[in-house]
Design an enzyme around this catalytic site. Structure first.
Site, PDB file in Angstrom:
ATOM      1  N   TRP A 127      -6.777   0.542   3.132  1.00  0.00           N
ATOM      2  CA  TRP A 127      -7.136   1.015   1.720  1.00  0.00           C
ATOM      3  C   TRP A 127      -8.795   1.184   1.559  1.00  0.00           C
ATOM      4  O   TRP A 127      -9.280   0.000   2.030  1.00  0.00           O
ATOM      5  CB  TRP A 127      -6.527  -0.234   0.846  1.00  0.00           C
ATOM      6  N   ASP A 208      -3.366  -9.119   2.085  1.00  0.00           N
ATOM      7  CA  ASP A 208      -3.532  -8.385   0.804  1.00  0.00           C
ATOM      8  C   ASP A 208      -2.204  -7.789   0.517  1.00  0.00           C
ATOM      9  O   ASP A 208      -1.546  -7.183   1.330  1.00  0.00           O
ATOM     10  CB  ASP A 208      -4.411  -7.206   1.108  1.00  0.00           C
ATOM     11  N   ALA A 210      -0.213  -6.201  -2.134  1.00  0.00           N
ATOM     12  CA  ALA A 210      -0.318  -5.327  -3.590  1.00  0.00           C
ATOM     13  C   ALA A 210       0.963  -4.928  -3.944  1.00  0.00           C
ATOM     14  O   ALA A 210       1.215  -4.095  -4.923  1.00  0.00           O
ATOM     15  CB  ALA A 210      -1.350  -4.552  -3.352  1.00  0.00           C
ATOM     16  N   LYS A 243       1.178  -3.256  -9.604  1.00  0.00           N
ATOM     17  CA  LYS A 243       2.310  -2.324  -9.486  1.00  0.00           C
ATOM     18  C   LYS A 243       3.676  -2.879  -9.547  1.00  0.00           C
ATOM     19  O   LYS A 243       4.482  -2.286 -10.282  1.00  0.00           O
ATOM     20  CB  LYS A 243       2.510  -2.017  -7.744  1.00  0.00           C
TER      21      LYS A 243
HETATM   22  C1  LMR Z   1      -4.310   3.148  -4.492  1.00  0.00           C
HETATM   23  O1  LMR Z   1      -4.337   2.625  -3.034  1.00  0.00           O
HETATM   24  O2  LMR Z   1      -4.355   4.284  -4.729  1.00  0.00           O
HETATM   25  C2  LMR Z   1      -4.220   2.134  -5.625  1.00  0.00           C
HETATM   26  O3  LMR Z   1      -4.358   0.932  -4.927  1.00  0.00           O
HETATM   27  C3  LMR Z   1      -4.868   2.457  -6.563  1.00  0.00           C
HETATM   28  C4  LMR Z   1      -6.474   2.151  -6.276  1.00  0.00           C
HETATM   29  O4  LMR Z   1      -7.153   1.334  -7.034  1.00  0.00           O
HETATM   30  O5  LMR Z   1      -6.980   2.827  -5.082  1.00  0.00           O
END
Ligand code: LMR
Length: 394
Positions: A127, A208, A210, A243
């Site tokens: 991410w 992590d 999520a 989420k």
């Molecule tokens: C994403 O990866 O799209 C989500 O976790 C939203 C974000 O804050 O990036």
């Protein structure tokens, strides 16, 4: 003074959200930011969350501050949801945070408080905000191999080889389930091998998580996190409620620091409290209270689980439909991995030019690295997206 401010690099997810908003085409398709949408394209408030909101509205008597670490009800309920019975509760220090991002940042800062020489190892890719936060904090960070673009699967051997180069005390950032952005996940055997490396090398896992409940189910998605927490002397876990409770804008997350040596738990908790205090004092309460209200009421919890399960199976169904449609459109099994991936995302493994053509010619928005939000699809858009992907990759 402000003239001296550096330009900040754009976050590719937020940048794409902006581009989508500015696109005037009525048939545009948003498969960018990780937000669940139902068949009508709406991100609904979950039934149990709405009911909890009503209860809170009726019964809440004060807006006075909570504790620096959040409320015990929320922390206990979330520790239970994520860790189950994997570790005794007295091994867990925890703090409520503004969303999963707040937890990630708190976790990195906790690690640096404990070890100023820490290097954080992250999956390549990960991410993007993981790397942005590490850069901003000035914490050294290094990638480990993770994704095999040729197969659409995890490069487990590459990952293990790279982690073997980490030094004792380094932190290894792992995605508990539903890897973002690739959608490719470690098998149970891979996790066992990773835990062995962590322990051999004296590395500290930071997980992590999520998307618990979006992959194979609430408990199945937490299984790896639980195995790591039970199997390693110390584990950091950053969890998000954005989420799985659909409370994105309310910002509800939690950071857990699990240490099997309970004699230092008080100091660990004190560090979490102090870091919260110096960053924002108290984490927001409303989203956390919604979550704890749902989790502590048997009926609301059951209804929430049922709705989450419907979201999960709907996403699996869309994965399968898209993989089938792409098989037909491309006359190949190139995109079969879509059905094997889990969670909201899959990395399509197409080139930046092909991603651009999807956007510019077809109004289909996926992130530049070809990450697609599967939860942004529906039965109407699956064939449209499959045809467009086939066309741009032809
Ligand atoms: C994403 O990866 O799209 C989500 O976790 C939203 C974000 O804050 O990036």
């Amino acid at each position: 003074m402000f003239q001296a401010l550096p330009e900040q690099p754009a976050d590719k997810i937020l940048q794409l959200m902006q581009m989508f908003r500015e696109d005037s085409r009525s048939d545009k398709v948003d498969l960018g930011v990780g937000v669940y949408r139902n068949a009508e394209g709406v991100t609904p408030i979950m039934r149990a969350v709405k009911a909890a909101e009503r209860t809170i509205w009726e019964t809440e008597t004060t807006k006075a501050y909570t504790g620096l670490a959040g409320t015990p009800e929320y922390n206990d309920a979330m520790v239970g949801l994520v860790l189950g019975d994997a570790v005794p509760r007295d091994t867990v220090a925890s703090a409520a945070t503004p969303g999963g991002t707040g937890a990630v940042r708190l976790g990195f800062e906790l690690a640096r408080n404990a070890n100023p020489d820490v290097t954080v190892w992250y999956s390549e890719p990960t991410w993007p905000n993981h790397v942005s936060i590490l850069k901003y904090l000035g914490i050294p960070h290094r990638p480990y191999r993770y994704f095999d673009a040729a197969t659409g699967e995890v490069d487990a051997a590459g990952m293990q080889a790279d982690l073997a180069a980490a030094k004792a005390g380094d932190v290894v950032l792992l995605h508990g389930c539903c890897h973002n952005p690739t959608g490719a996940n470690l098998t149970a055997d891979d996790w066992t091998a990773v835990i062995a490396i962590l322990n051999d090398k004296g590395l500290v896992p930071m997980i992590d998580i999520a998307y618990q409940g979006f992959g194979d189910g609430l408990d199945a998605d937490a299984a790896a996190t639980r195995a790591v927490a039970a199997g390693c002397p110390e584990t950091i876990v950053a969890a998000s409620c954005s989420k799985n409770f659909g409370v994105y804008k309310e910002r509800a997350g939690i950071l857990m620091a699990i240490g099997h040596d309970t004699s230092i738990r008080g100091t660990t908790q004190g560090n979490l409290n102090a870091l919260n205090r110096m960053t924002y004092s108290f984490a927001p309460d409303h989203g956390a209270r919604l979550v704890s209200t749902v989790l502590m009421d048997a009926d609301l919890r059951a209804d929430w689980q049922a709705e989450l399960e419907a979201v999960r199976t709907g996403m699996l169904d869309l994965r399968k439909k898209l993989a089938d449609a792409l098989r037909q459109e491309t006359n190949s099994d190139r995109f079969d991995f879509l059905a094997r991936h889990r969670g909201m995302f899959s990395m399509l493994g197409i080139t930046p030019d092909e991603v651009k053509a999807l956007r510019e010619t077809h109004g289909i928005y996926v992130i530049g690295d070809s990450r697609m939000n599967v939860a942004g699809l529906n039965d109407r858009t699956v064939p449209i997206v499959a045809r467009a992907v086939a066309e741009v990759t032809r």
